[in-house]
Design an enzyme around this catalytic site. Sequence first.
Site, PDB file in Angstrom:
ATOM      1  N   GLU A 165       0.932  -1.171   0.000  1.00  0.00           N
ATOM      2  CA  GLU A 165      -0.024  -0.106  -0.114  1.00  0.00           C
ATOM      3  C   GLU A 165       0.841   1.251   0.049  1.00  0.00           C
ATOM      4  OE1 GLU A 165      -2.709  -0.265   3.353  1.00  0.00           O
ATOM      5  OE2 GLU A 165      -3.726  -2.142   2.364  1.00  0.00           O
ATOM      6  N   GLU A 352      -5.274  -8.432   0.707  1.00  0.00           N
ATOM      7  CA  GLU A 352      -5.942  -8.231   2.062  1.00  0.00           C
ATOM      8  C   GLU A 352      -7.395  -8.153   2.065  1.00  0.00           C
ATOM      9  OE1 GLU A 352      -4.379  -5.152   4.415  1.00  0.00           O
ATOM     10  OE2 GLU A 352      -2.239  -5.746   4.196  1.00  0.00           O
TER      11      GLU A 352
HETATM   12  O1  IFM Z   1      -4.237  -3.383   9.177  1.00  0.00           O
HETATM   13  C1  IFM Z   1      -4.073  -2.631   8.003  1.00  0.00           C
HETATM   14  C2  IFM Z   1      -2.837  -3.266   7.202  1.00  0.00           C
HETATM   15  O2  IFM Z   1      -1.767  -2.917   7.950  1.00  0.00           O
HETATM   16  C3  IFM Z   1      -2.953  -2.773   5.736  1.00  0.00           C
HETATM   17  N1  IFM Z   1      -4.014  -2.530   5.043  1.00  0.00           N
HETATM   18  C4  IFM Z   1      -5.275  -2.396   5.875  1.00  0.00           C
HETATM   19  C5  IFM Z   1      -5.200  -3.083   7.290  1.00  0.00           C
HETATM   20  C6  IFM Z   1      -6.757  -2.676   8.041  1.00  0.00           C
HETATM   21  O3  IFM Z   1      -6.660  -1.223   8.415  1.00  0.00           O
END
Ligand code: IFM
Length: 446
Positions: A165, A352
């Site tokens: 990210e 994710e």
């Molecule tokens: O916890 C975070 C992660 O580190 C990166 N993506 C989003 C998740 C939830 O906010």
Amino acid sequence: MLYEFPKDFIWGCATASYQIEGAFNEDGKGPSIWDVFTHTPGNIIDGSNGDVACDHYHRYAEDVKLMETLNLKAYRFSISWPRIFPEGKGSVNKKGLDFYKRLVDALNSASIIPFATIYHWDLPQALEEKGGWADLDTSKYFADYSYVLFKELGDSIPFWITLNEPAVFTYLGYGIGVHAPGKKDSGLATKATYSALLAHGLAVEAYRSLGVKGQIGITLNLTPMHSASNKEEDILSARRMDLMWNRWFLDPIFKGSFPQEFIELLAKNGISFEVDSEHMKKISLKIDFLGVNYYTRNIVMYDPKVPLINARSIEPTTNKTEMGWEIYPEGLYELLTSIKRDYGNIPLYITENGSAFKDELIDEKVDDPEREDYLKRHFYQAYRAIKDGIDLKGYFVWSLMDNFEWAYGYTKRFGIVYVDYPTQKRIIKRSGYYYRKVIEYNGVEL
Ligand code: IFM
């Protein structure tokens, strides 16, 4: 009815070093920007930090057993840069490297495929003091660090993710200051996006130069941006939001250029943005897959008070998770199909997806039907996308276990495993047992 996934579909869970490892100053690890940021009062909602977190550094063997219990086929984790290079560069800290060797050996022995993220936000503080991501040299140090990882671990880790990210750690860390290193300067944030993308490209180049057998990609957080109304000002606002958060990262990687429209917007706001064509060649080097982090969509309206983009997202009042994010599974299908439409049929992994809800431990059990429902509905949208020809190869639930949720500290729980922090006991939630069944059936029942 059971909606079955392809035979070789990879089901896994994800975590990140700072959020679970703890052991913040052990075995020669240097401080990261998150150590410094969390130790500065006022930055984290509950005043907490990742000094101990889930103590995974000491409990990794138990955690790999937990993954086996859950039937995971793969595990996505990140490597802490300051464990390997306490100063960000220079000589390798062997003890830090050994930790990941032990973890990866345990995963491979359990037939769980390791997916390693090279950078999930814990920049060595020493590099921040030289300018951090706003300085182009950081890209070069990142490539050197990656090279060491490929050499030392390349044979035992088949999947590599350069960055997690980049939009979040640059905009939130350097633009609005709610993440480490806490800077508030749009110019710096823009520079940081550029060096981060260059770092990604240089790491891909290093990986290819070594000829290791495996795959390399990047993980982007991608969010469908929907206009709040049919008014032109809202439509244009949603477009600017899309340019800033999505296309600013996708275009250079897959098309070899930054969106001109956004460069012009930056210029109008006094932010100069120089692009070097040699850098662009590295940034757009072919990758093997794209990692997609999907949580929600944004409904966007015009707001002249917001600098640069004059746009803001409307907060949902209902149908939302504890993070305040709208539950919108259809957005996942929309996103996956739009990637194919705009950038080609790239192999994709959802690296994710998950949700925070208020979990309660009652009689050693956590009943979290909302999380189960959230996952089920998102799995179904992934299934639809695959059926429609999207090359989706795997799915990682965020997160394996509750952990340190950045500026929210320990107030938000994303795990499918509950962590009782005072005792460090892990308790599989109802959603964890549900996920185990999904993996066993290789499909989702609706
Ligand atoms: O916890 C975070 C992660 O580190 C990166 N993506 C989003 C998740 C939830 O906010």
